[in-house]
Structures are given as C-alpha cells and as structure tokens.
Write a protein that holds these residues in place. Structure first.
Motif: not given
Length: 297
Positions: A58-66, A102-107, A133-138, A204-207
C-alpha cells in the motif's frame, strides 16, 4: 515528471537536516524488496521476499534517522487505515507499509522523523515530485571514503524511461560511501573532497535507496530477476557501490496490465531511468549545514 497509479509526498526539516518520503500506491500491484548492502535498516521487508502471502504494498516509506526513523511509517499506517486501505482480514484491513532508512544523524541536529511526519508526507502525496534536498534526501551525503568532513550533498532524484508497453519510473536516494558519476560522460558529479590519505575509520553508515515502478505487468519472479539489473545500473553511477558499509535497499513495484515484449528494451529502460535519477539526486541537491553541493549541471 508526472506518473500515474501512485503518488509521492515529502516532509523535511532543514534545521534538523532530515526528512521522509512516502510512496502511496493507488492500484493493485506486485512488489519485491532486495537488501544489497551490509548495513540495512527497514520495516516489513521480509513481507516482500519470495514465498510470502502478500504480493503488493500500500505504501513504501523512505526516511532519515536510521533505525530511529522507523516510527514515521506508523503515521502512514494511520493515514491508510483512516481510508480503509490494506490487506483484508476478517476483522480489519492491515496496511502493508514497507520502509527503508538512511543514516543522516551526523548532518544538522541528532533528530529523526516521527509518526506525524509520515502522516503529513502521505497527506501531501501527488503525481509529481520535487528532487534534490527534499524528503528523505534532506540530510543525505555522498563521498565519505575519507570521512564526513570531506563529504558532499546527496539527495533524492527521479528518472523516467518509456517502452511501448508503458513507463519505467526510478527514484534514488544517494547517501552513499562512494562518489557519484555521470555514466554517459564519466564526469564525477559529487564525492569526497579529501585528498588521498588514511581512509575513514570506520567508513560506515551509508545507504543508497531505490524505488523502481513499472507501468507494466510483471510477476514477483520477473521483478526479482530484474534486481541485478537495477543493482548494476546503480553501480555504473556510484563507485564503490554495495559495500559492507552501505545499507543499500531496492524496491521494485509493477502496477501495469501489459507485459513487456522485449526484455532488452526493458533493461535499457531501467539503466536510463536509474542513471537519470541518480545523477539528478546530486545535481539538484542544495548545500546544507555547511556541506557543499554539486556545481556540475
């Protein structure tokens, strides 16, 4: 770029430098997920593996925050339940919502998307999408072989190809260890700004995340056979790709009614759509939190 049969919505916070992107599928579909990297994070991915009862999403979610960002899918579940969407059981409909992070906690600040972010992104979903630079790509970054101080901005990109039976739409999030190249010209678009020297320890911590939607009739087995094609198309753009330190996850979704007649044209279309989406993800990215973006157009 416009598409049909599904919608895409974003929610981001530039101060926190994170966000999420939601794909809502409005028609029945067949979907598979493939985890290609060594450090993945996700939700409901096994439901999209071979031999499972449920065939679509029904949906696919892509997010930051690991892994801390996985809760934003709950907002999408709530959104779908309110609209009586989901897999029918005797007592309730269960929304099938898959997610990868994705892991984006260092930004920016240490922050992660909450459930209400997912709900809001679903509410804003449309048949066209922003890129960069939008959504999960922020908070996405690329070129971290020598560490975050030398990284450049990644982002969210979209690409399209068409064969006679229908369209192929690709969406790519570049948050990779490697550098991003234009496969047609060989030009490096974004990557590590550091000189050769000691590698980042640990790097590490890439995706890299990808969602490929086919306006075609394809079985789950046929979609699975196309996973290596998507993987190699990404590898043509990102170097290195699919390492132990990348949590790369791919989603392939078919929602059409006509089967492709020419396999080679289908493969060519995948390469074109993936290349466009991957290069667009960095070309359209904007600087954020002191991290520079691509200047090659």
């Amino acid at each position: 770029m416009e598409f049909s049969g599904f919608r895409v919505g974003h929610r981001e916070d530039f101060r926190l430098a994170t966000g999420c992107t939601v794909f809502l599928f409005d028609v029945p579909n067949v979907a598979v997920a493939s985890v290609c990297g060594g450090a993945p994070g996700g939700r409901e991915l096994p439901a999209l593996f071979p031999g499972r009862l449920v065939q679509g999403v029904d949906a696919i979610v892509l997010s930051g925050g690991s892994a801390l960002g996985l809760r934003c899918a709950e907002g999408v579940v709530t959104f779908l339940r309110e609209r009586k969407r989901g897999f029918a059981t005797r007592v309730a409909r269960i929304p099938i919502v898959a997610q990868a992070v994705i892991y984006d906690l260092e930004v920016g600040e240490v922050a992660f998307p909450e459930a209400e972010w997912g709900y809001e992104a679903a509410s804003l979903a449309d048949c066209r999408t922003k890129e960069g630079t939008v959504g999960v790509g922020t908070g996405a970054t690329v070129g971290k072989m020598y560490g975050m101080p030398w990284a450049m901005k990644g982002g969210f990109g979209a690409g399209e190809a068409r064969i006679s039976e229908g369209a192929i739409w690709a969406f790519v999030v570049t948050n990779c260890l490697g550098d991003v190249y234009d496969p047609a010209s060989g030009i490096r678009l974004a990557g590590s700004r550091g000189k050769e020297g000691p590698l980042s320890t640990p790097p590490f911590l890439n995706t890299t995340l990808a969602v490929v939607v086919f306006e075609l009739l394809l079985s789950r087995e046929e979609l699975l056979s196309l996973v290596p094609v998507v993987h190699s198309a990404l590898a043509a753009c990102i170097r290195p790709f699919g390492t132990l330190y990348d949590g790369d996850t791919l989603f392939l979704v078919a929602l059409g009614k006509v089967a492709p007649r020419n396999y080679l044209l289908l493969v060519e279309g995948i390469y074109h759509a993936i290349a466009e989406a991957t290069t667009s993800s960095v070309k359209k990215a904007s600087p954020l939190c002191g991290i520079p973006a691509c200047v090659v157009q």
